[in-house]
Write an enzyme that holds these catalytic residues in place. Structure first.
Site, PDB file in Angstrom:
ATOM      1  N   ARG A   1     -13.583  -5.474   3.499  1.00  0.00           N
ATOM      2  CA  ARG A   1     -12.474  -5.314   4.453  1.00  0.00           C
ATOM      3  C   ARG A   1     -12.850  -5.596   5.905  1.00  0.00           C
ATOM      4  O   ARG A   1     -12.000  -5.601   6.782  1.00  0.00           O
ATOM      5  CB  ARG A   1     -11.940  -3.872   4.379  1.00  0.00           C
ATOM      6  CG  ARG A   1     -11.472  -3.532   3.045  1.00  0.00           C
ATOM      7  CD  ARG A   1     -10.112  -2.939   2.910  1.00  0.00           C
ATOM      8  NE  ARG A   1      -9.537  -2.220   3.994  1.00  0.00           N
ATOM      9  CZ  ARG A   1      -8.499  -2.644   4.718  1.00  0.00           C
ATOM     10  NH1 ARG A   1      -7.961  -3.819   4.477  1.00  0.00           N
ATOM     11  NH2 ARG A   1      -8.003  -1.902   5.686  1.00  0.00           N
TER      12      ARG A   1
ATOM     13  N   TRP B   1     -12.365  12.021   8.607  1.00  0.00           N
ATOM     14  CA  TRP B   1     -10.944  11.727   8.814  1.00  0.00           C
ATOM     15  C   TRP B   1     -10.559  10.428   8.132  1.00  0.00           C
ATOM     16  O   TRP B   1     -11.211   9.470   8.113  1.00  0.00           O
ATOM     17  CB  TRP B   1     -10.604  11.611  10.322  1.00  0.00           C
ATOM     18  CG  TRP B   1      -9.145  11.244  10.460  1.00  0.00           C
ATOM     19  CD1 TRP B   1      -8.057  12.052  10.235  1.00  0.00           C
ATOM     20  CD2 TRP B   1      -8.629   9.954  10.781  1.00  0.00           C
ATOM     21  NE1 TRP B   1      -6.894  11.354  10.401  1.00  0.00           N
ATOM     22  CE2 TRP B   1      -7.213  10.052  10.725  1.00  0.00           C
ATOM     23  CE3 TRP B   1      -9.217   8.710  11.082  1.00  0.00           C
ATOM     24  CZ2 TRP B   1      -6.371   8.964  10.986  1.00  0.00           C
ATOM     25  CZ3 TRP B   1      -8.404   7.643  11.348  1.00  0.00           C
ATOM     26  CH2 TRP B   1      -6.985   7.758  11.313  1.00  0.00           C
TER      27      TRP B   1
ATOM     28  N   HIS C   1      -9.215   6.710   2.589  1.00  0.00           N
ATOM     29  CA  HIS C   1      -9.675   6.954   3.960  1.00  0.00           C
ATOM     30  C   HIS C   1     -10.883   7.882   4.010  1.00  0.00           C
ATOM     31  O   HIS C   1     -10.928   8.849   4.784  1.00  0.00           O
ATOM     32  CB  HIS C   1      -8.520   7.480   4.831  1.00  0.00           C
ATOM     33  CG  HIS C   1      -8.501   6.882   6.201  1.00  0.00           C
ATOM     34  ND1 HIS C   1      -9.033   7.520   7.287  1.00  0.00           N
ATOM     35  CD2 HIS C   1      -8.038   5.698   6.655  1.00  0.00           C
ATOM     36  CE1 HIS C   1      -8.880   6.744   8.363  1.00  0.00           C
ATOM     37  NE2 HIS C   1      -8.286   5.628   8.007  1.00  0.00           N
TER      38      HIS C   1
ATOM     39  N   GLU D   1     -13.718  -1.515   6.466  1.00  0.00           N
ATOM     40  CA  GLU D   1     -13.044  -1.716   7.758  1.00  0.00           C
ATOM     41  C   GLU D   1     -13.867  -1.141   8.914  1.00  0.00           C
ATOM     42  O   GLU D   1     -13.700  -1.575  10.048  1.00  0.00           O
ATOM     43  CB  GLU D   1     -11.624  -1.139   7.744  1.00  0.00           C
ATOM     44  CG  GLU D   1     -11.583   0.363   7.625  1.00  0.00           C
ATOM     45  CD  GLU D   1     -10.174   0.915   7.558  1.00  0.00           C
ATOM     46  OE1 GLU D   1      -9.343   0.332   6.858  1.00  0.00           O
ATOM     47  OE2 GLU D   1      -9.909   1.928   8.218  1.00  0.00           O
TER      48      GLU D   1
ATOM     49  N   GLU E   1      -9.056   1.942  -1.771  1.00  0.00           N
ATOM     50  CA  GLU E   1      -9.809   1.629  -0.547  1.00  0.00           C
ATOM     51  C   GLU E   1     -10.584   2.835  -0.028  1.00  0.00           C
ATOM     52  O   GLU E   1     -10.069   3.956  -0.045  1.00  0.00           O
ATOM     53  CB  GLU E   1      -8.787   1.164   0.501  1.00  0.00           C
ATOM     54  CG  GLU E   1      -9.375   0.880   1.856  1.00  0.00           C
ATOM     55  CD  GLU E   1      -8.281   0.532   2.869  1.00  0.00           C
ATOM     56  OE1 GLU E   1      -7.167   0.133   2.461  1.00  0.00           O
ATOM     57  OE2 GLU E   1      -8.534   0.689   4.074  1.00  0.00           O
TER      58      GLU E   1
ATOM     59  N   GLU F   1      -4.308  -7.362   5.147  1.00  0.00           N
ATOM     60  CA  GLU F   1      -3.439  -6.239   5.516  1.00  0.00           C
ATOM     61  C   GLU F   1      -2.506  -6.667   6.642  1.00  0.00           C
ATOM     62  O   GLU F   1      -2.906  -7.387   7.556  1.00  0.00           O
ATOM     63  CB  GLU F   1      -4.296  -5.057   5.976  1.00  0.00           C
ATOM     64  CG  GLU F   1      -3.488  -3.816   6.354  1.00  0.00           C
ATOM     65  CD  GLU F   1      -4.393  -2.648   6.768  1.00  0.00           C
ATOM     66  OE1 GLU F   1      -5.592  -2.875   7.034  1.00  0.00           O
ATOM     67  OE2 GLU F   1      -3.880  -1.508   6.816  1.00  0.00           O
TER      68      GLU F   1
ATOM     69  N   ASP G   1      -5.188   3.827   0.026  1.00  0.00           N
ATOM     70  CA  ASP G   1      -6.320   4.065   0.927  1.00  0.00           C
ATOM     71  C   ASP G   1      -6.693   5.549   0.890  1.00  0.00           C
ATOM     72  O   ASP G   1      -5.889   6.409   1.277  1.00  0.00           O
ATOM     73  CB  ASP G   1      -5.903   3.662   2.360  1.00  0.00           C
ATOM     74  CG  ASP G   1      -7.081   3.643   3.334  1.00  0.00           C
ATOM     75  OD1 ASP G   1      -8.176   4.092   2.963  1.00  0.00           O
ATOM     76  OD2 ASP G   1      -6.877   3.177   4.480  1.00  0.00           O
TER      77      ASP G   1
ATOM     78  N   ARG H   1       0.864  -1.176   0.000  1.00  0.00           N
ATOM     79  CA  ARG H   1       0.000   0.000   0.000  1.00  0.00           C
ATOM     80  C   ARG H   1       0.900   1.226   0.000  1.00  0.00           C
ATOM     81  O   ARG H   1       1.872   1.284   0.765  1.00  0.00           O
ATOM     82  CB  ARG H   1      -0.871  -0.013   1.259  1.00  0.00           C
ATOM     83  CG  ARG H   1      -1.802   1.158   1.365  1.00  0.00           C
ATOM     84  CD  ARG H   1      -2.557   1.164   2.687  1.00  0.00           C
ATOM     85  NE  ARG H   1      -2.031   2.198   3.556  1.00  0.00           N
ATOM     86  CZ  ARG H   1      -2.716   2.754   4.557  1.00  0.00           C
ATOM     87  NH1 ARG H   1      -3.939   2.357   4.830  1.00  0.00           N
ATOM     88  NH2 ARG H   1      -2.176   3.694   5.301  1.00  0.00           N
TER      89      ARG H   1
ATOM     90  N   TYR I   1      -3.196  11.814   5.763  1.00  0.00           N
ATOM     91  CA  TYR I   1      -3.480  10.495   6.330  1.00  0.00           C
ATOM     92  C   TYR I   1      -2.407   9.478   5.906  1.00  0.00           C
ATOM     93  O   TYR I   1      -1.991   9.433   4.746  1.00  0.00           O
ATOM     94  CB  TYR I   1      -4.861   9.975   5.868  1.00  0.00           C
ATOM     95  CG  TYR I   1      -4.951   8.502   6.091  1.00  0.00           C
ATOM     96  CD1 TYR I   1      -5.176   8.005   7.368  1.00  0.00           C
ATOM     97  CD2 TYR I   1      -4.705   7.587   5.056  1.00  0.00           C
ATOM     98  CE1 TYR I   1      -5.171   6.641   7.619  1.00  0.00           C
ATOM     99  CE2 TYR I   1      -4.702   6.223   5.295  1.00  0.00           C
ATOM    100  CZ  TYR I   1      -4.930   5.764   6.574  1.00  0.00           C
ATOM    101  OH  TYR I   1      -4.903   4.416   6.814  1.00  0.00           O
TER     102      TYR I   1
HETATM  103  C1  GCO Z   1      -6.085   0.854   7.315  1.00  0.00           C
HETATM  104  C2  GCO Z   1      -6.844   1.768   8.179  1.00  0.00           C
HETATM  105  C3  GCO Z   1      -6.188   2.205   9.440  1.00  0.00           C
HETATM  106  C4  GCO Z   1      -7.205   2.974  10.276  1.00  0.00           C
HETATM  107  C5  GCO Z   1      -7.087   2.605  11.708  1.00  0.00           C
HETATM  108  C6  GCO Z   1      -8.104   3.316  12.563  1.00  0.00           C
HETATM  109  O1  GCO Z   1      -6.502   0.705   6.174  1.00  0.00           O
HETATM  110  O2  GCO Z   1      -5.134   0.267   7.792  1.00  0.00           O
HETATM  111  O3  GCO Z   1      -7.466   2.769   7.451  1.00  0.00           O
HETATM  112  O4  GCO Z   1      -5.003   2.894   9.237  1.00  0.00           O
HETATM  113  O5  GCO Z   1      -7.047   4.339  10.126  1.00  0.00           O
HETATM  114  O6  GCO Z   1      -7.220   1.218  11.831  1.00  0.00           O
HETATM  115  O7  GCO Z   1      -8.108   2.807  13.838  1.00  0.00           O
HETATM  116 MG    MG Z   2      -8.150   1.799   5.628  1.00  0.00          MG
END
Ligand code: GCO
Ligand code: MG
Length: 419
Positions: free
Chosen positions: A300, A419, A229, A279, A253, A356, A227, A164, A176
């Site tokens: 995820r 975020w 995010h 996630e 992602e 991951e 990602d 990644r 991020y």
């Molecule tokens: C990822 C995630 C993490 C999250 C974290 C939040 O894809 O690994 O986005 O980096 O930000 O798990 O607690």
């Molecule tokens: Mg993520």
């Protein structure tokens, strides 16, 4: 006449032996906070489940302590499905991250106990091995494109086949996924949320340049992931997905927040870049529309936040009907107990995609000894009974809970953003 050895499973076959006599919530902070549920049966079999919800650890600890543990005592640890239904269906206030993380902790601890009673690793209980190891992706990040490309090179040297990549965004102070110089990436750094500033135009400018460079430097073979995010609107996400198409990402992602599952239709209409999401999901209902309409390629949601092995198995089977594959979350805020259980699942699940893998600190690994290991781009679960992860409680007690929350993001004009 010598008697035949008693099989492991027979030794614990009575519900009397399987009765839960103790359950305990362990909160520890070996570098970061983890919550673990430990369940003990009358015959002395111990099961562990991860219950970590980053930045909301004590909410889950209290849910377990106050509402779950009193219901566990006296129940049959062998009734895994019924226990799941009891805590899910039996609760009027169902679903949500806190509840589903608590249910997951119970569920994984019970699968661990079942494995130990049977003398078998969990992947065998699920139906046996489908693959030799779980393809994993590591995290490469850098302050700019060049640094990120160097770090991708370092991951390749360590044997990673999938990486990644995130890079700093010019004009954005704390983008991020970018670590503070010299330290591993860790977002939950302060007691109250750190405020970061976000700029979508600046971000959309740099990401295609990053992947153009990564393909030029590292060739076509390595799998590359990214990602977002949750930072983009659906149409911005569609634009990004289209602009990185030439660089053949393994996945993009969390391209847009997915509360409104239909919003992914817009991205799909414009691009063939594979999409991953989930996630932050807690149940099959969070991704039902996404999956049955084939709006995503990878789901995820992982064991700890998705109600455990029992629910994830259902979700994965549903995803398989629509050719959606798993790509479990595996950040450092999920404990080695979750990783151990996830790897047994990955080893079995027919529609596996990728796992991951961020490295836990040495302190974390000492508190949670485990038998999984990384070899040649893949993580391999061990052969010990259960999920193969234990806890050193004495050591855990030396690391008291330390309050930490995840950051928040605002736009340049000060308005709150995702975020
Ligand atoms: C990822 C995630 C993490 C999250 C974290 C939040 O894809 O690994 O986005 O980096 O930000 O798990 O607690
Ligand atoms: Mg993520």
């Amino acid at each position: 006449m010598s008697s035949a050895p008693v099989p492991e499973a027979t030794k614990h076959s009575s519900s009397h032996d399987r009765e839960i006599v103790d359950a305990k919530v362990i909160v520890t902070c070996p570098g970061r906070n983890f919550v673990t549920l430990k369940i003990v049966t009358r015959s002395g079999v111990i099961g562990l489940g991860d219950a970590t919800l980053n930045g909301r650890e004590l909410a889950v600890a209290s849910y377990l302590q106050d509402h779950v543990v009193p219901n566990l005592i006296g129940r049959d640890a062998g009734r895994i499905e019924d226990m799941w239904q009891f805590f899910y269906r039996g609760a009027y206030w169902r679903r949500g991250p806190v509840t589903m993380t608590a249910i997951a902790a119970v569920d994984v601890a019970l699968w661990d106990i079942l494995g130990k009673m049977a003398g078998l690793p969990i992947y065998q209980l699920l139906g046996g091995r489908s693959r030799e190891g779980a393809l994993v992706y590591g995290h490469a990040n850098g302050r700019d494109i060049s640094e990120t490309s160097d770090v991708v090179g370092q991951f390749k040297e360590q044997g990673f086949l999938a990486i990644r990549a995130q890079c700093g965004v010019p004009g954005v102070k704390k983008a991020y996924g970018i670590s503070t110089a010299g330290k591993p990436y860790e977002p939950a750094e302060s007691e109250l949320p750190a405020e970061t500033v976000w700029s979508t135009p600046r971000y959309l400018e740099i990401v295609p340049q990053l992947f153009e460079r990564l393909r030029a430097d590292h060739g076509p073979e390595v799998e590359l992931l990214h990602d977002v995010h949750h930072r983009l609107t659906p149409i911005e996400a569609a634009r990004l997905a289209r602009s990185v198409e030439p660089y053949r990402l393994f996945w993009l992602e969390d391209a847009t927040p997915a509360e409104n599952q239909k919003s992914f239709e817009l991205i799909r209409q414009h691009s063939v870049t594979p999409l991953a999401v989930g996630e932050v999901f807690n149940s099959i209902w969070d991704c039902k529309h996404l999956i049955e309409n084939q709006l995503i390629d990878y789901i995820r949601t992982t064991i700890v936040h998705g109600g455990g092995i029992t629910h994830l198995r259902r979700l994965a089977d549903f995803a398989a009907l629509h050719q959606v594959r798993t790509g479990f979350h595996g950040a450092t805020d999920l404990s080695p107990v979750c990783m151990g259980a996830a790897l047994h699942f990955d080893t079995w699940v027919p529609n596996f995609g990728i796992q991951e893998y961020m490295f836990h600190s040495d302190e974390t690994n000492e508190v949670f000894p485990h038998d999984y290991e990384f070899r040649a781009g893949r993580l391999h679960c061990g052969e010990s009974a259960g999920h193969g992860v234990t806890i050193d409680e004495k050591l855990a007690a030396r690391y008291p809970y330390s309050p930490k929350q995840l950051p928040i993001a605002r736009l340049e004009d000060g308005a709150m953003w995702d975020w």
